[in-house]
Design an enzyme around this catalytic site. Sequence first.
Site, PDB file in Angstrom:
ATOM      1  N   ASP A   1      99.188  88.731 101.118  1.00 24.38           N
ATOM      2  CA  ASP A   1      99.648  88.588 102.499  1.00 24.38           C
ATOM      3  C   ASP A   1      99.444  89.900 103.263  1.00 24.38           C
ATOM      4  O   ASP A   1      99.350  90.973 102.660  1.00 24.38           O
ATOM      5  CB  ASP A   1     101.137  88.238 102.528  1.00 24.38           C
TER       6      ASP A   1
HETATM    7  N1  URA Z   1     102.816  85.909  96.517  1.00 26.23           N
HETATM    8  C1  URA Z   1     103.220  86.079  97.790  1.00 26.23           C
HETATM    9  O1  URA Z   1     104.199  85.502  98.204  1.00 26.23           O
HETATM   10  N2  URA Z   1     102.504  86.884  98.569  1.00 26.23           N
HETATM   11  C2  URA Z   1     101.423  87.575  98.158  1.00 26.23           C
HETATM   12  O2  URA Z   1     100.815  88.309  98.926  1.00 26.23           O
HETATM   13  C3  URA Z   1     101.015  87.397  96.830  1.00 26.23           C
HETATM   14  C4  URA Z   1     101.736  86.558  96.021  1.00 26.23           C
END
Ligand code: URA
Length: 238
Positions: A107
């Site tokens: 993310d």
């Molecule tokens: N899980 C998440 O919630 N976000 C990420 O960026 C990676 C794994």
Amino acid sequence: MSEPVRLQKYLAQCGLASRRKAEQLIADGKISVDGVVVREMGVSIRPGVNLVAYAGKKLVAEERLVYYLLNKPPGYVTTIADPQGRPIVTSLIKASGVRLFPVGRLDLDTEGALILTNDGELAQKIQHPSNETSKSYEALVRGWPGREKLALLERGVVLEGKRTSPASLSILAAKGGNCLVKITIHEGRKRQVKKMFSHIGHPVLHLKRIAYGKLHLDGLPNGAYRKLNPSDLKKIFL
Ligand code: URA
């Protein structure tokens, strides 16, 4: 754009001849660049931009396969192009000379280990559910989830109609009134770690991926990257 490369080196990369033999082919006037015969040494070309031909036939270099581990900083989008013009992860890797893409995604606000490569096969292998490649994260979560709640996540919880596969969790430290937890999962659903902790009522405040399998960041600073060698690549699947 690709990096310039000496014509004789490019001919060798295309598997046409050894470098020395390639020089002979050039001297003999057998090689053309963009339709013009080149006889002198020292000419550089850009693979994929200039059209190099031998006896009128176009040559294509076998692309080098390269692998990098990046410690992604927050604020970078895991993509090769962002229509909104935000900073992208591929811009952090300088002069790779090839077109890189990220393996899976983190993310925008998540940081940590991100593999970038031009090897589509390896990328697929890492992401394919049948390989169950593990990914480990450090998650700072709100409050203090007890052992029972963590055990729920270890066994699997139903998110959007599908049960998560078994995970490993351990508490690393208390941070103010919050808790730093290590979690290892074997899937890559979108925002999976955040959704799992929200499910037990302890939302993620900060998330960092620390490893793919046994391939760890190992002190790589935020925003920095390193090239991966074959023994590093094996660690991904351990
Ligand atoms: N899980 C998440 O919630 N976000 C990420 O960026 C990676 C794994």
